[in-house]
Design a protein around this motif. Structure first.
Motif, PDB file in Angstrom:
ATOM      1  N   ALA A  99      24.949  19.676 -36.837  1.00 52.23           N
ATOM      2  CA  ALA A  99      23.733  18.746 -37.475  1.00 52.23           C
ATOM      3  C   ALA A  99      24.607  17.883 -38.528  1.00 52.23           C
ATOM      4  CB  ALA A  99      22.862  19.717 -38.151  1.00 52.23           C
ATOM      5  N   VAL A 100      23.823  16.721 -38.792  1.00 47.37           N
ATOM      6  CA  VAL A 100      24.412  15.966 -39.795  1.00 47.37           C
ATOM      7  C   VAL A 100      23.404  15.946 -40.999  1.00 47.37           C
ATOM      8  CG1 VAL A 100      24.595  13.208 -40.373  1.00 47.37           C
ATOM      9  CG2 VAL A 100      25.230  14.226 -37.976  1.00 47.37           C
ATOM     10  N   ILE A 101      24.108  16.013 -42.203  1.00 48.53           N
ATOM     11  CA  ILE A 101      23.087  16.182 -43.468  1.00 48.53           C
ATOM     12  C   ILE A 101      22.729  14.671 -43.719  1.00 48.53           C
ATOM     13  CG2 ILE A 101      23.334  16.577 -46.015  1.00 48.53           C
ATOM     14  CD1 ILE A 101      25.302  18.767 -45.297  1.00 48.53           C
ATOM     15  N   GLU A 102      21.315  14.384 -43.704  1.00 50.12           N
ATOM     16  CA  GLU A 102      20.977  13.089 -43.871  1.00 50.12           C
ATOM     17  C   GLU A 102      20.787  12.884 -45.427  1.00 50.12           C
ATOM     18  OE1 GLU A 102      20.882  11.010 -41.470  1.00 50.12           O
ATOM     19  OE2 GLU A 102      20.772  11.949 -39.879  1.00 50.12           O
ATOM     20  N   ARG A 103      20.090  13.751 -46.064  1.00 45.89           N
ATOM     21  CA  ARG A 103      19.609  13.554 -47.436  1.00 45.89           C
ATOM     22  C   ARG A 103      19.523  14.998 -48.295  1.00 45.89           C
ATOM     23  NH1 ARG A 103      14.377  12.973 -50.577  1.00 45.89           N
ATOM     24  NH2 ARG A 103      13.129  13.941 -49.036  1.00 45.89           N
ATOM     25  N   VAL A 104      20.094  14.752 -49.600  1.00 40.44           N
ATOM     26  CA  VAL A 104      20.148  15.924 -50.480  1.00 40.44           C
ATOM     27  C   VAL A 104      18.614  15.768 -51.275  1.00 40.44           C
ATOM     28  CG1 VAL A 104      21.095  16.780 -52.597  1.00 40.44           C
ATOM     29  CG2 VAL A 104      22.499  15.818 -50.755  1.00 40.44           C
ATOM     30  N   LEU A 105      18.074  16.772 -51.210  1.00 38.94           N
ATOM     31  CA  LEU A 105      16.437  16.745 -51.963  1.00 38.94           C
ATOM     32  C   LEU A 105      16.773  16.998 -53.502  1.00 38.94           C
ATOM     33  CD1 LEU A 105      14.454  19.092 -49.551  1.00 38.94           C
ATOM     34  CD2 LEU A 105      14.894  16.609 -49.681  1.00 38.94           C
ATOM     35  N   PRO A 106      15.860  16.802 -54.161  1.00 42.48           N
ATOM     36  CA  PRO A 106      16.102  16.754 -55.934  1.00 42.48           C
ATOM     37  C   PRO A 106      16.512  18.232 -56.100  1.00 42.48           C
ATOM     38  CG  PRO A 106      14.241  15.685 -55.318  1.00 42.48           C
ATOM     39  CD  PRO A 106      14.803  16.206 -53.899  1.00 42.48           C
ATOM     40  N   ARG A 107      17.440  18.444 -56.899  1.00 40.88           N
ATOM     41  CA  ARG A 107      18.064  19.763 -57.535  1.00 40.88           C
ATOM     42  C   ARG A 107      17.011  19.922 -58.762  1.00 40.88           C
ATOM     43  NH1 ARG A 107      23.948  17.291 -57.404  1.00 40.88           N
ATOM     44  NH2 ARG A 107      24.335  17.797 -55.151  1.00 40.88           N
ATOM     45  N   ARG A 108      16.547  21.774 -58.609  1.00 41.18           N
ATOM     46  CA  ARG A 108      15.856  21.990 -59.491  1.00 41.18           C
ATOM     47  C   ARG A 108      16.815  22.420 -60.769  1.00 41.18           C
ATOM     48  NH1 ARG A 108      14.938  26.949 -58.799  1.00 41.18           N
ATOM     49  NH2 ARG A 108      16.017  27.140 -56.650  1.00 41.18           N
ATOM     50  N   THR A 109      17.934  22.959 -60.479  1.00 40.89           N
ATOM     51  CA  THR A 109      18.905  23.242 -61.544  1.00 40.89           C
ATOM     52  C   THR A 109      20.337  22.772 -61.100  1.00 40.89           C
ATOM     53  OG1 THR A 109      19.448  25.543 -60.801  1.00 40.89           O
ATOM     54  CG2 THR A 109      17.781  25.349 -62.515  1.00 40.89           C
ATOM     55  N   CYS A 110      21.177  22.821 -61.778  1.00 41.66           N
ATOM     56  CA  CYS A 110      22.708  22.408 -61.213  1.00 41.66           C
ATOM     57  C   CYS A 110      23.694  22.651 -62.460  1.00 41.66           C
ATOM     58  CB  CYS A 110      22.445  20.708 -61.378  1.00 41.66           C
ATOM     59  SG  CYS A 110      23.950  19.929 -60.563  1.00 41.66           S
ATOM     60  N   LEU A 111      24.633  23.375 -61.856  1.00 42.62           N
ATOM     61  CA  LEU A 111      25.776  23.658 -62.519  1.00 42.62           C
ATOM     62  C   LEU A 111      26.891  22.557 -62.394  1.00 42.62           C
ATOM     63  CD1 LEU A 111      25.899  27.526 -61.999  1.00 42.62           C
ATOM     64  CD2 LEU A 111      24.995  26.405 -64.208  1.00 42.62           C
ATOM     65  N   VAL A 112      27.273  21.827 -63.593  1.00 39.43           N
ATOM     66  CA  VAL A 112      28.176  21.030 -63.455  1.00 39.43           C
ATOM     67  C   VAL A 112      29.366  20.911 -64.469  1.00 39.43           C
ATOM     68  CG1 VAL A 112      26.652  19.208 -62.392  1.00 39.43           C
ATOM     69  CG2 VAL A 112      27.165  19.465 -64.865  1.00 39.43           C
ATOM     70  N   ARG A 113      30.589  20.482 -64.221  1.00 42.39           N
ATOM     71  CA  ARG A 113      31.576  20.304 -65.269  1.00 42.39           C
ATOM     72  C   ARG A 113      31.936  19.063 -65.149  1.00 42.39           C
ATOM     73  NH1 ARG A 113      37.476  23.062 -63.784  1.00 42.39           N
ATOM     74  NH2 ARG A 113      37.458  21.982 -61.701  1.00 42.39           N
ATOM     75  N   ARG A 114      32.847  18.468 -66.033  1.00 42.62           N
ATOM     76  CA  ARG A 114      33.547  17.451 -65.856  1.00 42.62           C
ATOM     77  C   ARG A 114      34.838  17.611 -65.192  1.00 42.62           C
ATOM     78  NH1 ARG A 114      31.863  13.227 -69.393  1.00 42.62           N
ATOM     79  NH2 ARG A 114      30.969  13.904 -71.236  1.00 42.62           N
ATOM     80  N   THR A 115      35.441  16.444 -64.566  1.00 38.74           N
ATOM     81  CA  THR A 115      36.670  16.692 -63.685  1.00 38.74           C
ATOM     82  C   THR A 115      37.677  17.273 -64.681  1.00 38.74           C
ATOM     83  OG1 THR A 115      37.168  14.242 -64.025  1.00 38.74           O
ATOM     84  CG2 THR A 115      36.099  14.968 -61.879  1.00 38.74           C
ATOM     85  N   PRO A 116      38.482  18.184 -64.131  1.00 38.26           N
ATOM     86  CA  PRO A 116      39.623  18.462 -65.043  1.00 38.26           C
ATOM     87  C   PRO A 116      40.380  17.300 -65.574  1.00 38.26           C
ATOM     88  CG  PRO A 116      39.718  19.486 -62.840  1.00 38.26           C
ATOM     89  CD  PRO A 116      38.725  18.615 -62.824  1.00 38.26           C
ATOM     90  N   LEU A 117      41.088  17.571 -66.751  1.00 42.10           N
ATOM     91  CA  LEU A 117      41.701  16.713 -67.397  1.00 42.10           C
ATOM     92  C   LEU A 117      42.956  15.912 -66.817  1.00 42.10           C
ATOM     93  CD1 LEU A 117      41.930  18.307 -71.015  1.00 42.10           C
ATOM     94  CD2 LEU A 117      40.118  16.518 -70.314  1.00 42.10           C
ATOM     95  N   GLY A 118      43.450  16.891 -65.883  1.00 43.22           N
ATOM     96  CA  GLY A 118      44.541  16.083 -65.057  1.00 43.22           C
ATOM     97  C   GLY A 118      44.177  15.440 -63.712  1.00 43.22           C
ATOM     98  N   GLY A 119      42.742  15.096 -63.754  1.00 40.95           N
ATOM     99  CA  GLY A 119      42.218  14.409 -62.814  1.00 40.95           C
ATOM    100  C   GLY A 119      42.337  12.884 -62.919  1.00 40.95           C
ATOM    101  N   ARG A 120      42.030  12.093 -62.019  1.00 40.03           N
ATOM    102  CA  ARG A 120      42.091  10.544 -62.048  1.00 40.03           C
ATOM    103  C   ARG A 120      40.799  10.318 -63.078  1.00 40.03           C
ATOM    104  NH1 ARG A 120      39.398   6.860 -59.086  1.00 40.03           N
ATOM    105  NH2 ARG A 120      38.503   8.537 -57.816  1.00 40.03           N
ATOM    106  N   ARG A 121      41.055   9.329 -63.868  1.00 40.72           N
ATOM    107  CA  ARG A 121      40.008   8.785 -64.625  1.00 40.72           C
ATOM    108  C   ARG A 121      39.687   7.182 -64.153  1.00 40.72           C
ATOM    109  NH1 ARG A 121      37.968  12.247 -68.601  1.00 40.72           N
ATOM    110  NH2 ARG A 121      39.528  14.164 -68.893  1.00 40.72           N
ATOM    111  N   THR A 122      38.625   6.988 -64.373  1.00 37.63           N
ATOM    112  CA  THR A 122      38.286   5.461 -64.306  1.00 37.63           C
ATOM    113  C   THR A 122      38.159   4.629 -65.487  1.00 37.63           C
ATOM    114  OG1 THR A 122      36.912   6.345 -62.240  1.00 37.63           O
ATOM    115  CG2 THR A 122      36.725   3.846 -62.997  1.00 37.63           C
TER     116      THR A 122
END
Length: 317
Positions: free
Chosen positions: A62-85
């Motif tokens: 199958a192909v994922i067409e759309r992500v539905l709205p998230r009720r909760t979300c666990l996130v973190r910033r990218t690691p300090l060694g990662g690429r910065r913009t």
């Protein structure tokens, strides 16, 4: 035209996904190109636990067409060694979506409130109920070491956070932890080497997830290279790769507000003379008054001050 079907992402392995429909049917999926190219603030468009719409292509694909709205979300910033913009906020890494409970697993021999608070910040900013799990209690048999563990976790117990002391080796606390998870979609997070995978194996004998020992410097080796959801004793449990570094990932409106983690102190803060009281030096501070009269534990107040300083040092962009 093939009809789209709703499902949940139950496994992530690199660019490949496994999606489970409401009827139990599973597909191996890839992400539609426009989702990859669209404007986004996360490092990946789809994560474990996401509820998605898919278009079946053939049997099992199958192909994922759309992500539905998230009720909760666990996130973190990218690691300090990662690429910065330059001039832009770094993207966040989405660890898991739509989970009900996050189990923060930390090792008893090296339990530290500084580590716990960073993971609690991830849970709080994502709207997920935390459970603190201090694992490997079999490695702290000495009374003094166990007393240290008790002193570290007491402020969290007083703030209403469920705390479980466990050992995957002896099964101490495993049944108690299982009871807290039952009926929920749960994410296990924590530093590498804390024993998350061993706990999952203890919760569900026969699961047989791969584990490795800590390295010569006492650090955990990253064992889990994929994210997956397992059916364990009446709970759906997300196992995510171990994290050695967790940076704050707050919404702009929440940045710099340590009261998000201290509901007991937030209740006292409302009684302070000044609405913008920092609870550090202002007169008429209800929080400092509560410490002075014993209503608020002094160690708990010190933890608030320590986290406040950490948030002030954390970049807001």
């Amino acid at each position: 035209m093939t009809q789209r079907i709703c499902g949940q992402v139950v496994r992530v392995e690199g660019p490949a996904f496994r999606v489970r429909g409401t009827d139990g049917t599973e597909w191996h999926g890839v992400v539609r190109g426009r989702l990859k190219k669209g404007k986004r603030t996360a490092t990946a468009p789809v994560c474990i636990g996401d509820e998605v719409e898919v278009t079946p292509l053939s049997e099992g694909q199958a192909v994922i067409e759309r992500v539905l709205p998230r009720r909760t979300c666990l996130v973190r910033r990218t690691p300090l060694g990662g690429r910065r913009t330059h001039g832009k906020a770094p993207p966040v890494q989405v660890l898991a979506a739509n989970v009900d409970v996050v189990v923060i697993v930390v090792p008893a021999p090296a339990v530290r409130s500084t580590v716990i608070d960073r993971f609690l910040q991830v849970a709080s900013s994502g709207g997920v109920q935390p459970v603190l799990c201090v694992n490997k209690m079999d490695l702290v048999p000495e009374p003094a070491a166990r007393q240290h563990v008790a002193e570290v976790v007491t402020p969290y117990i007083r703030s209403g956070i469920p705390v479980v002391l466990t050992s995957a080796a002896t099964r101490q606390g495993v049944d108690e932890l299982a009871a807290l998870l039952r009926g929920n979609l749960v994410a296990f997070i924590g530093p590498s080497g804390a024993g998350k995978t061993s706990l999952l194996n203890a919760l569900c004998p026969g699961l047989d997830l791969r584990t490795r020992e800590v390295d010569a410097r006492g650090r955990g080796r990253h064992t889990t290279t994929t994210s997956a959801i397992y059916d364990i004793g009446g709970a759906l449990v997300v196992d995510t790769p171990g994290l050695r570094e967790v940076a704050f990932a707050l919404d702009e409106k929440d940045a710099g507000d340590p009261l998000l983690l201290f509901e007991d102190i937030a209740g006292l803060a409302a009684r302070s003379r000044f609405q913008d009281c920092s609870h550090v030096h202002e007169p008429g501070c209800a929080v400092k008054a509560a410490v002075a009269c014993g209503e608020l534990d002094e160690a708990r107040y010190r933890e608030y001050l320590r986290l406040r300083r950490a948030l002030e040092r954390s970049p807001s962009d």
